[in-house]
Design an enzyme around this catalytic site. Sequence first.
Site, PDB file in Angstrom:
ATOM      1  N   GLU A 245      80.497  26.254  24.660  1.00 24.26           N
ATOM      2  CA  GLU A 245      81.565  25.333  25.080  1.00 24.26           C
ATOM      3  C   GLU A 245      82.054  24.467  23.927  1.00 24.26           C
ATOM      4  O   GLU A 245      81.257  24.078  23.073  1.00 24.26           O
ATOM      5  CB  GLU A 245      81.025  24.378  26.152  1.00 24.26           C
ATOM      6  CG  GLU A 245      81.484  24.648  27.551  1.00 24.26           C
ATOM      7  CD  GLU A 245      82.961  24.387  27.812  1.00 24.26           C
ATOM      8  OE1 GLU A 245      83.624  23.747  26.988  1.00 24.26           O
ATOM      9  OE2 GLU A 245      83.456  24.829  28.862  1.00 24.26           O
ATOM     10  N   ASP A 246      83.346  24.133  23.942  1.00 24.11           N
ATOM     11  CA  ASP A 246      83.876  23.210  22.919  1.00 24.11           C
ATOM     12  C   ASP A 246      84.177  21.830  23.490  1.00 24.11           C
ATOM     13  O   ASP A 246      84.513  20.921  22.731  1.00 24.11           O
ATOM     14  CB  ASP A 246      85.162  23.781  22.297  1.00 24.11           C
ATOM     15  CG  ASP A 246      86.329  23.727  23.263  1.00 24.11           C
ATOM     16  OD1 ASP A 246      86.151  24.166  24.428  1.00 24.11           O
ATOM     17  OD2 ASP A 246      87.403  23.244  22.876  1.00 24.11           O
TER      18      ASP A 246
ATOM     19  N   LYS B 273      85.053  21.364  35.632  1.00 24.51           N
ATOM     20  CA  LYS B 273      83.998  20.856  34.755  1.00 24.51           C
ATOM     21  C   LYS B 273      84.201  19.336  34.645  1.00 24.51           C
ATOM     22  O   LYS B 273      85.355  18.909  34.583  1.00 24.51           O
ATOM     23  CB  LYS B 273      84.126  21.480  33.352  1.00 24.51           C
ATOM     24  CG  LYS B 273      84.056  23.015  33.330  1.00 24.51           C
ATOM     25  CD  LYS B 273      84.512  23.553  31.961  1.00 24.51           C
ATOM     26  CE  LYS B 273      84.670  25.067  31.970  1.00 24.51           C
ATOM     27  NZ  LYS B 273      85.261  25.618  30.729  1.00 24.51           N
TER      28      LYS B 273
ATOM     29  N   THR C  14      93.949  28.118  22.107  1.00 22.50           N
ATOM     30  CA  THR C  14      95.199  28.000  22.872  1.00 22.50           C
ATOM     31  C   THR C  14      95.619  26.536  23.032  1.00 22.50           C
ATOM     32  O   THR C  14      96.708  26.274  23.542  1.00 22.50           O
ATOM     33  CB  THR C  14      95.067  28.670  24.260  1.00 22.50           C
ATOM     34  OG1 THR C  14      93.790  28.359  24.797  1.00 22.50           O
ATOM     35  CG2 THR C  14      95.216  30.163  24.176  1.00 22.50           C
TER      36      THR C  14
ATOM     37  N   ASP D 223      83.170  29.822  27.270  1.00 23.86           N
ATOM     38  CA  ASP D 223      84.429  29.140  27.566  1.00 23.86           C
ATOM     39  C   ASP D 223      85.530  29.900  26.802  1.00 23.86           C
ATOM     40  O   ASP D 223      85.224  30.704  25.912  1.00 23.86           O
ATOM     41  CB  ASP D 223      84.307  27.686  27.078  1.00 23.86           C
ATOM     42  CG  ASP D 223      85.593  26.908  27.208  1.00 23.86           C
ATOM     43  OD1 ASP D 223      86.182  26.917  28.289  1.00 23.86           O
ATOM     44  OD2 ASP D 223      86.015  26.285  26.208  1.00 23.86           O
ATOM     45  N   LEU D 224      86.782  29.676  27.133  1.00 22.36           N
ATOM     46  CA  LEU D 224      87.865  30.429  26.461  1.00 22.36           C
ATOM     47  C   LEU D 224      88.557  29.578  25.388  1.00 22.36           C
ATOM     48  O   LEU D 224      88.378  29.796  24.192  1.00 22.36           O
ATOM     49  CB  LEU D 224      88.883  30.904  27.503  1.00 22.36           C
ATOM     50  CG  LEU D 224      90.072  31.690  26.962  1.00 22.36           C
ATOM     51  CD1 LEU D 224      89.641  32.999  26.315  1.00 22.36           C
ATOM     52  CD2 LEU D 224      91.075  31.980  28.092  1.00 22.36           C
ATOM     53  N   ASP D 225      89.334  28.593  25.840  1.00 21.25           N
ATOM     54  CA  ASP D 225      90.112  27.787  24.892  1.00 21.25           C
ATOM     55  C   ASP D 225      89.181  26.957  24.013  1.00 21.25           C
ATOM     56  O   ASP D 225      88.396  26.161  24.521  1.00 21.25           O
ATOM     57  CB  ASP D 225      91.068  26.868  25.672  1.00 21.25           C
ATOM     58  CG  ASP D 225      91.824  25.920  24.753  1.00 21.25           C
ATOM     59  OD1 ASP D 225      92.030  26.281  23.583  1.00 21.25           O
ATOM     60  OD2 ASP D 225      92.195  24.829  25.203  1.00 21.25           O
TER      61      ASP D 225
ATOM     62  N   SER E  29      86.018  29.750  32.339  1.00 20.23           N
ATOM     63  CA  SER E  29      87.134  28.939  31.822  1.00 20.23           C
ATOM     64  C   SER E  29      87.851  28.198  32.940  1.00 20.23           C
ATOM     65  O   SER E  29      87.896  28.663  34.073  1.00 20.23           O
ATOM     66  CB  SER E  29      88.124  29.875  31.119  1.00 20.23           C
ATOM     67  OG  SER E  29      89.357  29.241  30.889  1.00 20.23           O
ATOM     68  N   ALA E  30      88.455  27.058  32.593  1.00 22.26           N
ATOM     69  CA  ALA E  30      89.270  26.310  33.560  1.00 22.26           C
ATOM     70  C   ALA E  30      90.664  26.912  33.690  1.00 22.26           C
ATOM     71  O   ALA E  30      91.416  26.570  34.603  1.00 22.26           O
ATOM     72  CB  ALA E  30      89.392  24.857  33.099  1.00 22.26           C
TER      73      ALA E  30
ATOM     74  N   LYS F 126      91.517  18.905  26.724  1.00 21.59           N
ATOM     75  CA  LYS F 126      90.740  20.127  26.510  1.00 21.59           C
ATOM     76  C   LYS F 126      89.727  20.336  27.632  1.00 21.59           C
ATOM     77  O   LYS F 126      88.964  19.411  27.951  1.00 21.59           O
ATOM     78  CB  LYS F 126      90.036  20.090  25.161  1.00 21.59           C
ATOM     79  CG  LYS F 126      91.002  20.302  24.019  1.00 21.59           C
ATOM     80  CD  LYS F 126      90.280  20.498  22.703  1.00 21.59           C
ATOM     81  CE  LYS F 126      91.286  20.811  21.610  1.00 21.59           C
ATOM     82  NZ  LYS F 126      90.669  20.873  20.289  1.00 21.59           N
TER      83      LYS F 126
HETATM   84  P1  B16 Z   1      95.899  26.752  32.490  1.00 19.33           P
HETATM   85  P2  B16 Z   1      89.097  26.309  28.857  1.00 19.33           P
HETATM   86  C1  B16 Z   1      91.339  25.011  29.606  1.00 19.33           C
HETATM   87  O1  B16 Z   1      90.711  26.156  29.081  1.00 19.33           O
HETATM   88  C2  B16 Z   1      92.078  24.260  28.510  1.00 19.33           C
HETATM   89  O2  B16 Z   1      91.142  23.752  27.551  1.00 19.33           O
HETATM   90  C3  B16 Z   1      92.836  23.105  29.103  1.00 19.33           C
HETATM   91  O3  B16 Z   1      93.529  22.399  28.103  1.00 19.33           O
HETATM   92  C4  B16 Z   1      93.799  23.632  30.171  1.00 19.33           C
HETATM   93  O4  B16 Z   1      94.514  22.571  30.797  1.00 19.33           O
HETATM   94  C5  B16 Z   1      92.998  24.417  31.213  1.00 19.33           C
HETATM   95  O5  B16 Z   1      92.295  25.471  30.579  1.00 19.33           O
HETATM   96  C6  B16 Z   1      93.908  25.015  32.293  1.00 19.33           C
HETATM   97  O6  B16 Z   1      94.699  25.997  31.707  1.00 19.33           O
HETATM   98  O7  B16 Z   1      97.072  25.825  32.512  1.00 19.33           O
HETATM   99  O8  B16 Z   1      96.108  27.978  31.628  1.00 19.33           O
HETATM  100  O9  B16 Z   1      95.396  27.102  33.861  1.00 19.33           O
HETATM  101  O10 B16 Z   1      88.752  25.475  27.671  1.00 19.33           O
HETATM  102  O11 B16 Z   1      88.375  25.889  30.128  1.00 19.33           O
HETATM  103  O12 B16 Z   1      88.974  27.783  28.589  1.00 19.33           O
HETATM  104 MG    MG Z   2      87.412  24.894  26.003  1.00 21.29          MG
END
Ligand code: B16
Ligand code: MG
Length: 221
Positions: A172-173, A148, A20, A12-14, A117-118, A48
């Site tokens: 994953e977090d 997810k 972030t 996962d990223l964030d 990542s999302a 998140k």
């Molecule tokens: P964006 P992850 C997610 O990243 C974030 O945790 C979440 O807070 C955010 O809304 C989502 O990405 C979408 O991000 O606005 O940059 O498309 O944890 O799945 O890496």
């Molecule tokens: Mg995350």
Amino acid sequence: MSQTKRKGFIFDLDGVIVDTAKYHFLAWKNLAESLGIDFTEAQNEQLKGVSRVRSLEKILSWGNKEIPSEEFDRLMAKKNVEYLLYIDQMTKAEILPDVERVLSFLEEQNQAIALGSASKNAQMILEKVGLYDKFHALVDGNNVSKAKPDPEVFLLGAEKLGVAPSNCIVFEDAIAGIQAANAAQMMSIGIGSPEVLGEANYVFNNFTDLSNEFLASIIAD
Ligand code: B16
Ligand code: MG
């Protein structure tokens, strides 16, 4: 001659590679306040791993606000413009502790590495912190239709890596991400608090607590 087994490691990223969430918080808070809605750090926790669309839906529901769809799209774009101003300032210094050690170890062991990542901004963030070329495949919010805890993001990652889901390991977090990994029949490793991530196969507070010996044992399994 013994051959190293090739597993698929999906990150996962964030919250796993970089934090972030603090930038999402600043941008969502400004947007919420412009609509007269309070937005707290505790509410930010609930966003998140949640997609951008779903995040705005939640904020509007917390403020009991309904808006036309054109306005919804305009607000999402506005939030992202501010978020990208923060992302533009990111450097290598924002990579979370020991992420680079783990990536280098997996690379030395010839393992397959993907991002799941999302975020629709994932590629830009990886480029900003200089990690883009460490990944053999990237699946992000631009490639998936189901968020997810649906397993789509990780199943697509496994497919892109050419590794069977049962041979993939997800870091994953967010609890929704752990549930997605479990639904994909992958090994799930939570990075964060055991109280929150109790459904994971393993939980570590951070990558510093996760040793190369542990990774080697997963690879050999
Ligand atoms: P964006 P992850 C997610 O990243 C974030 O945790 C979440 O807070 C955010 O809304 C989502 O990405 C979408 O991000 O606005 O940059 O498309 O944890 O799945 O890496
Ligand atoms: Mg995350």
